[in-house]
Design a protein around this motif. Structure first.
Motif, short mmCIF file in Angstrom:
data_model
loop_
_atom_site.label_atom_id
_atom_site.label_comp_id
_atom_site.label_asym_id
_atom_site.label_seq_id
_atom_site.Cartn_x
_atom_site.Cartn_y
_atom_site.Cartn_z
N GLY A 309 -0.59 10.67 -12.47
CA GLY A 309 -1.73 11.41 -12.98
C GLY A 309 -3.04 10.65 -12.95
O GLY A 309 -4.11 11.24 -13.10
N GLU A 310 -3.03 9.34 -12.77
CA GLU A 310 -4.26 8.56 -12.71
C GLU A 310 -4.07 7.35 -11.80
O GLU A 310 -2.94 6.92 -11.54
CB GLU A 310 -4.68 8.09 -14.11
CG GLU A 310 -3.70 7.11 -14.76
CD GLU A 310 -4.18 6.56 -16.08
OE1 GLU A 310 -5.30 6.92 -16.49
OE2 GLU A 310 -3.46 5.76 -16.69
N LEU A 311 -5.19 6.83 -11.31
CA LEU A 311 -5.14 5.63 -10.49
C LEU A 311 -4.88 4.44 -11.40
O LEU A 311 -5.51 4.29 -12.45
CB LEU A 311 -6.45 5.45 -9.73
CG LEU A 311 -6.83 6.56 -8.75
CD1 LEU A 311 -8.17 6.26 -8.08
CD2 LEU A 311 -5.75 6.75 -7.70
N ARG A 312 -3.96 3.57 -11.00
CA ARG A 312 -3.56 2.42 -11.81
C ARG A 312 -4.19 1.16 -11.22
O ARG A 312 -4.03 0.87 -10.04
CB ARG A 312 -2.04 2.29 -11.84
CG ARG A 312 -1.33 3.56 -12.28
CD ARG A 312 0.14 3.52 -11.92
NE ARG A 312 0.86 2.50 -12.67
CZ ARG A 312 1.47 2.74 -13.83
NH1 ARG A 312 1.45 3.96 -14.36
NH2 ARG A 312 2.11 1.78 -14.46
N THR A 313 -4.92 0.41 -12.07
CA THR A 313 -5.56 -0.83 -11.61
C THR A 313 -4.95 -2.03 -12.33
O THR A 313 -4.35 -1.91 -13.40
CB THR A 313 -7.08 -0.81 -11.86
OG1 THR A 313 -7.33 -0.65 -13.27
CG2 THR A 313 -7.73 0.33 -11.10
N VAL A 324 -6.66 -13.45 -7.60
CA VAL A 324 -7.91 -12.70 -7.53
C VAL A 324 -7.94 -11.81 -8.77
O VAL A 324 -7.13 -10.89 -8.90
CB VAL A 324 -8.00 -11.84 -6.26
CG1 VAL A 324 -9.32 -11.09 -6.22
CG2 VAL A 324 -7.84 -12.70 -5.02
N ALA A 325 -8.86 -12.06 -9.70
CA ALA A 325 -8.81 -11.42 -11.01
C ALA A 325 -9.78 -10.26 -11.16
O ALA A 325 -10.00 -9.78 -12.27
CB ALA A 325 -9.07 -12.46 -12.11
N VAL A 326 -10.39 -9.76 -10.08
CA VAL A 326 -11.22 -8.56 -10.19
C VAL A 326 -10.31 -7.34 -10.18
O VAL A 326 -9.20 -7.38 -9.65
CB VAL A 326 -12.24 -8.49 -9.03
CG1 VAL A 326 -13.24 -9.62 -9.13
CG2 VAL A 326 -11.54 -8.49 -7.68
N PRO A 327 -10.74 -6.21 -10.77
CA PRO A 327 -9.88 -5.02 -10.82
C PRO A 327 -9.55 -4.49 -9.43
O PRO A 327 -10.42 -4.33 -8.58
CB PRO A 327 -10.73 -4.00 -11.60
CG PRO A 327 -11.68 -4.83 -12.40
CD PRO A 327 -11.99 -6.01 -11.54
N MET A 328 -8.26 -4.24 -9.21
CA MET A 328 -7.77 -3.66 -7.95
C MET A 328 -6.75 -2.58 -8.27
O MET A 328 -6.06 -2.66 -9.29
CB MET A 328 -7.09 -4.72 -7.08
CG MET A 328 -7.97 -5.84 -6.60
SD MET A 328 -7.00 -6.93 -5.52
CE MET A 328 -8.25 -8.13 -5.04
N LEU A 329 -6.65 -1.59 -7.41
CA LEU A 329 -5.56 -0.64 -7.54
C LEU A 329 -4.24 -1.37 -7.36
O LEU A 329 -4.15 -2.33 -6.59
CB LEU A 329 -5.69 0.48 -6.49
CG LEU A 329 -6.90 1.40 -6.63
CD1 LEU A 329 -6.88 2.44 -5.50
CD2 LEU A 329 -6.92 2.09 -7.97
N GLU A 330 -3.22 -0.92 -8.07
CA GLU A 330 -1.90 -1.57 -7.99
C GLU A 330 -1.22 -1.15 -6.69
O GLU A 330 -0.48 -0.16 -6.65
CB GLU A 330 -1.05 -1.21 -9.20
CG GLU A 330 -1.53 -1.86 -10.50
CD GLU A 330 -0.54 -1.67 -11.63
OE1 GLU A 330 0.48 -1.00 -11.43
OE2 GLU A 330 -0.79 -2.19 -12.72
N ILE A 331 -1.48 -1.89 -5.64
CA ILE A 331 -0.95 -1.59 -4.31
C ILE A 331 -0.09 -2.76 -3.86
O ILE A 331 -0.50 -3.92 -3.97
CB ILE A 331 -2.09 -1.36 -3.30
CG1 ILE A 331 -3.00 -0.21 -3.77
CG2 ILE A 331 -1.54 -1.05 -1.91
CD1 ILE A 331 -4.24 -0.03 -2.94
N HIS A 332 1.10 -2.45 -3.36
CA HIS A 332 1.99 -3.48 -2.84
C HIS A 332 2.03 -3.35 -1.32
O HIS A 332 2.25 -2.26 -0.79
CB HIS A 332 3.39 -3.32 -3.43
CG HIS A 332 4.34 -4.41 -3.04
ND1 HIS A 332 4.11 -5.75 -3.34
CD2 HIS A 332 5.50 -4.39 -2.35
CE1 HIS A 332 5.10 -6.48 -2.88
NE2 HIS A 332 5.97 -5.68 -2.26
N ILE A 333 1.81 -4.45 -0.62
CA ILE A 333 1.68 -4.43 0.83
C ILE A 333 2.78 -5.29 1.46
O ILE A 333 3.02 -6.41 1.01
CB ILE A 333 0.29 -4.95 1.27
CG1 ILE A 333 -0.81 -4.10 0.63
CG2 ILE A 333 0.16 -4.95 2.78
CD1 ILE A 333 -2.22 -4.63 0.88
#
Length: 698
Positions: A309-313, A324-333
């Protein structure tokens, strides 16, 4: 005109609106000069337009880009030469890092070499206490000495990170001003990340400085080439200077001006993948599906994310081994894509990726590559139906792929490797490649679901990227998922997400307050801090040209139990402590309502709402029209068996059409495999929801 571009490892995707309709263009990427591929895409968009129609648009051109330039520069260590200035005695923070090892029981693990060598790390005689009080003043004489030391290093950029500067930024600001007057490109920690944790703050600031020279050059080149590509031809006498505005996708799911991206490139490390997540969220919303796992399989990598329901950062990411401590979407690559290279290791086991053939030389079937890839495996198994890619405009040399892969199989047999018996034919070899790639991607999905307390059986897989549809059903079956959603323009969904993205800037501040003590005072401090951050956010959005009615502000809090080392982020509304307990239960499997809760950081997300082009509803299928009668058939190998599959052109599908496997769905930007036991239905927007028949899910 507004054009969105996503630069991938193999293709550069472009999405734009023409005559009220969304259209796409794909061109081969140019790894050495990605801005030239963007210019090629812009020329392809402009081609049908007359010069006068271009120049008559007083707004000019707005280009919104997703880029891997920063990511690649970091992975390949191609950034600028950086000098780090820090509090004297703390020059080795980058070297020491944290006590935690990447692999706990591996005594021979190699740590990534710091981006700044010992000779380029400079200590300044200054000191602040934990609360920001000055212990040792940074004098003008010391500033002059530091500037001289930096000059001797001759860096391309300078990073400044003083102890406790998140409490008091005066020393950093004074030194930054002096270095900028001296002509240096400077990154300062209180501007990049005004939060506690010295190592993470230093690492993030250094990465920003490391990428700044590369990103600045890339953005300047992009603006220049795009201006030339778009505003070519005879110009009216009344036409002034060509107007090109460039925005860049950030890792947090929002875009930012090219000028700000050049100053803070660390925020763009997950630029392209973030566009894919925002595009997938839009597709899921149209389909009325709340719980989805996004699956973006391109030419070089696969990116997965979980949405409820929402983008997770998150602010606890790593890149190339550095925090890297800036907000990022929780993406696994993971390194598994259509261009991932298949090889045998020393023990004879088949491996796929992370090395990729990329756009140059590309897979064998593209005509230049020499090493077998995932795309070659699909080609040999007949999954493209001999029609090529990009609607037939990009032909595939299947015979070349078959011959080269046959040579690999023969070589394997001669070497009497352990895997030789399993690959008695080219088809078996190809199936092995796909099985290994699926295993890598299945593990990635488990990382963002099972390992974080989410059951994939409750989710639908949103498949996109040029190769996503080729593997989606097999992965969903293996994980027992509800089904697969195939959005419109799957091969360019990241670009569509970028086109629809809002302008976003994030602001944060460390406060370190215990909720249970002096509740009234704590709430006053929280409110005061939020108001200050909101003021910064509104000012930033006003500078981007947004009126007050178009600005949205979101407050969040980073909370933890007293004594914990890491925190969870929750909305700063209502009973946020109860929300934290629930979040802790979901992530870690327990919570403790009696334990003191600490507020670590205040966060404000300022959003400038943009106009968003949307998908139109498509024509509805006529009653009584049997879809299967409109489709052809091809011979291919699916699930290890030779079969006759329906060959479906996606452009021929109408709302309400149904289909069943085995089938191959072809379109300009992607190909989708529908195996036995799966069926699909087309919704009002042309999206296809594929579901397994009862008992077919794994």
């Amino acid at each position: 005109m507004r054009i969105a571009v996503d630069t991938g490892g193999t293709f550069t995707d472009c999405v734009f609106v023409r005559d009220g309709r969304l259209e796409i263009v794909k061109v081969p990427s140019q790894r050495a000069m990605p801005e030239e591929a963007i210019a090629s895409a812009v020329r392809a968009v402009r081609k049908p337009l007359t010069p006068m129609s271009v120049f008559s648009d007083e707004r000019g051109l707005e280009l919104v880009c997703g880029t891997t330039v920063g990511t690649n520069a970091l992975l390949e260590r191609r950034g600028g030469r950086v000098a780090l200035v820090t509090t004297a005695g703390f020059e080795d923070v980058l070297e020491i890092g944290r006590q935690a090892r990447p692999r706990l029981y591996d005594f021979f693990v190699d740590k990534a070499e710091p981006l700044v060598g010992a000779r380029e790390r400079i200590g300044a005689r200054e000191r602040l206490a934990w609360d920001g009080e000055v212990v040792t003043e940074l004098t003008s004489r010391e500033i002059a000495g530091v500037v001289g030391a930096v000059r001797r290093v001759r860096p391309e950029a300078v990073a400044i990170c003083f102890l406790f500067s998140f409490r008091n930024s005066r020393h950093e600001a004074r030194l930054a001003a002096a270095l900028r007057r001296a002509g240096f490109l400077v990154s300062v920690s209180h501007e990049i990340l005004p939060e506690f944790r010295e190592y993470e703050r230093t690492s993030t600031t250094v990465i920003n400085a490391y990428l700044a020279p590369v990103m600045s050059g890339y953005l300047a080149g992009t603006q220049s080439r795009v201006r030339t590509a778009w505003f070519s031809g005879p110009k009216p006498k009344s036409f002034g200077a060509p107007r090109v505005r460039v925005h860049i996708m950030q890792s947090n799911g929002g875009v930012v001006s090219a000028e700000k991206a050049a100053r803070e490139p660390v925020t763009t490390i997950l630029s392209g993948p973030a566009g894919g997540v925002t595009g997938a969220a839009y597709a899921a919303r149209l389909a009325g599906i709340e719980r989805v796992i996004t699956f973006d399989m391109g030419g070089t990598s696969t990116d997965v994310a979980l949405l409820s329901g929402e983008l997770r950062t998150t602010s606890e990411s790593t890149a190339a081994g550095f925090p890297v401590a800036v907000p990022m979407l929780e993406i696994h690559i993971v390194g598994a894509g259509g261009g991932s290279i298949a090889r045998f290791d020393r023990g004879g086991a088949l491996r796929v990726g992370p090395e990729s053939a990329g756009a140059e030389p590309g897979p064998i079937c593209y005509g230049r590559g020499e090493l077998p890839t995932v795309t070659d495996a699909h080609a040999v198994l007949g999954h493209f139906g001999g029609a090529g890619l990009l609607g037939g405009a990009f032909p595939l040399d299947v015979a070349r792929a078959r011959s080269a892969m046959n040579a690999v199989v023969a070589k394997t047999r001669r070497a009497t490797m352990a895997s030789a018996a399993a690959f008695a034919s080219v088809e078996k070899f190809a199936e092995g490649i796909l099985a290994v790639a699926d295993a890598v991607m299945e593990k990635a999905i488990r990382v963002i679901s099972v390992e974080r307390g989410h059951d994939p059986r409750d989710y639908t897989l949103v498949a996109f990227g040029g190769a996503g549809g080729l593997h989606a059903c097999s992965l969903a079956s293996a994980l027992g998922m509800r089904g697969v959603l195939l959005p419109i323009f799957p091969g360019a969904l990241s670009a569509l997400g970028i086109l629809r993205a809002d302008v976003v800037t994030e602001f944060s501040r460390t406060v370190l307050l215990t909720v249970s003590s002096e509740a009234a005072r704590v709430r006053r401090e929280i409110e005061s801090g939020f108001r200050s951050l909101e003021k910064d956010g509104r000012r930033a959005m006003s500078a981007e040209g947004f009126s007050a009615s178009k600005i949205r502000i979101e407050r969040r809090l980073d909370l933890r139990y007293a004594g914990q080392a890491y925190e969870l982020s929750v909305p700063a509304t209502g009973d946020f402590v109860a929300a934290f307990h629930r979040a802790h239960e979901s992530r870690y499997g327990y919570h403790d309502a009696k334990r003191a809760v600490e507020i670590v950081n205040l966060r404000v997300r300022a959003t400038g709402v943009t106009e968003k082009p949307g998908l139109r509803k498509i024509a509805t299928a006529k009653r009584g029209a049997a879809g299967a009668e409109r489709w052809g058939a091809i011979d291919c190998v699916l699930d290890g068996n030779q079969c006759r599959a329906a060959a479906i052109a996606r452009d021929d599908l109408r709302a309400g059409d149904s289909l069943s496997g085995p089938a191959v769905i072809s379109e300009y930007s992607a190909t989708t495999l529908v195996p036995h036991g799966w069926s699909g239905r087309v919704d009002a927007y042309g999206q296809i929801l594929l579901t397994p028949k009862r008992g077919a899910r794994g």
